[in-house]
Design an enzyme around this catalytic site. Sequence first.
Site, short mmCIF file in Angstrom:
data_model
loop_
_atom_site.label_atom_id
_atom_site.label_comp_id
_atom_site.label_asym_id
_atom_site.label_seq_id
_atom_site.Cartn_x
_atom_site.Cartn_y
_atom_site.Cartn_z
N GLY A 1 28.12 40.41 42.21
CA GLY A 1 28.89 40.53 40.98
C GLY A 1 30.14 41.35 41.14
N GLY A 2 30.69 41.38 42.36
CA GLY A 2 31.93 42.10 42.60
C GLY A 2 33.15 41.27 42.24
N GLY B 1 46.91 34.90 56.85
CA GLY B 1 45.55 35.41 56.88
C GLY B 1 44.69 34.95 55.72
CG HIS C 1 58.16 47.28 20.29
ND1 HIS C 1 56.81 47.47 20.14
CD2 HIS C 1 58.58 46.62 19.18
CE1 HIS C 1 56.43 46.95 18.98
NE2 HIS C 1 57.49 46.42 18.38
CD GLU D 1 46.28 34.57 62.27
OE1 GLU D 1 45.18 34.00 62.37
OE2 GLU D 1 46.39 35.77 61.92
#
Length: 457
Positions: A184-185, A39, A443, A33
């Site tokens: 607009g993603g 990353g 619930h 890396e």
Amino acid sequence: MEQSDLIVIGAGPGGYLAAERAAQGGLAVTLFEGEHIGGTCLNVGCIPSKALLHSAKTYLHVAADGEACGIIADHIRVDHKKVLARKDRVVKTLVSGVEMQLKRQKVRVVRQQAYILGKREGGFAVRAGETEYLAARMIIAAGSVPLTPPIEGLQESIASGFALTNETIFDEKSVPRRLVVLGGGVIGMEMASYFRTAGSEVIVVEMLKNLGGNIGAQMSTLLQQELEKRGFEIHLGCRASKVGKGEVEYLDETGTVHSIKADRVLVSLGRRARLSGYGLENLRVETTRQGIAVNERMETSVPGIYAVGDVNGRVPLAHTAYREAEVAVNNILGKKDAMDYGVIPSVLYTDPEISCVGETPESAEKKGYAVKTVTLPMQYSGRYVAEVDNGKGVCTVVYDTKRDRLLGVQVCATGSSEFIYGAEAFIGMKIPLERLRKLIFPHPTTGEIIREALFEL
């Protein structure tokens, strides 16, 4: 020459998990890396953006809903510097955790960029610094880079700091008074949501006629309505043509040029696979416009070479990379495994969240399924009503009546990301409707909305 069983290039989600799983399987692994462990996702993507959005949502819940819930808080505000400080702490904690796990699994981590030399006797060779390394197999997890299309003035604006990418936005130390978002993603809308809450005027310019990418017409419309209520200015079907000197020019559908003043511009037009700068050409693997070509076993055209994560361009999401890493390692270890790209959930972490998996009503009909669709307001969920005042969320389920299978689920609701995996299991396991109706949901939970919808089919 240093030798190991497996070389992994890139320590993002796909790379570091591949290294961990391979080491757990008994392989000697060398992981390379050149920038940050974790990353893009951990350092300038998924994690920092969610840290910022958590701060924004906390503010909004108190500012918008606090009094209705009996919470009186005067003069509350977003302190951007403190938000960034918390973001940095979150990132540091998680990156440290990944580093500890790699150490625990005895993965050799080389914190230098690997350059692929090509095939050699005994495997594949790379160079990092002055040292060469050799391994019989290699996993390429080199990730992606922000897409910067040839818009006039864009490169110069990025160099000057007037335009920010989805990576450099996290270094912005102040809240711009007027922020123009190109795209607009998912990434654009999430960062736009934070900065709007922090005090920016936000103007969105999107080339498509909908927000949010492939979330379906219904969810896209809901998202746009909610954002416009919060003061967003949204221009759909428009394309940026020029950036610089404190403004953005764009063309509408008729070709008319419009100009918008801006203090900063966020360029969020997607990402592309990183295919250069590390010697990939020396392997002569097949590539496409999307990235390195792979099959369902994550094998490339060169035996012994695998590609996972954004670099293959299949479904560029961190959780996809995790699963691809496991598939690649399993096949390396001799365990047959394959990717299924049909049931990968996606989430837009705005407020409210939009979570989707499988087919939308439009995609299911286009593919010729015998479609039945049910949409319920989130008010069918007691937990949702107890926690969200005047919420406009919905849940849509898409069902194949001919094959008795659930095809897709889309939910617009706060917290929907935490239960969409259940819908993924229902779809992926092809569970018949009557069996699904027998499942017992706790619930009260927001996820009960799916059960309610199943009984409407």
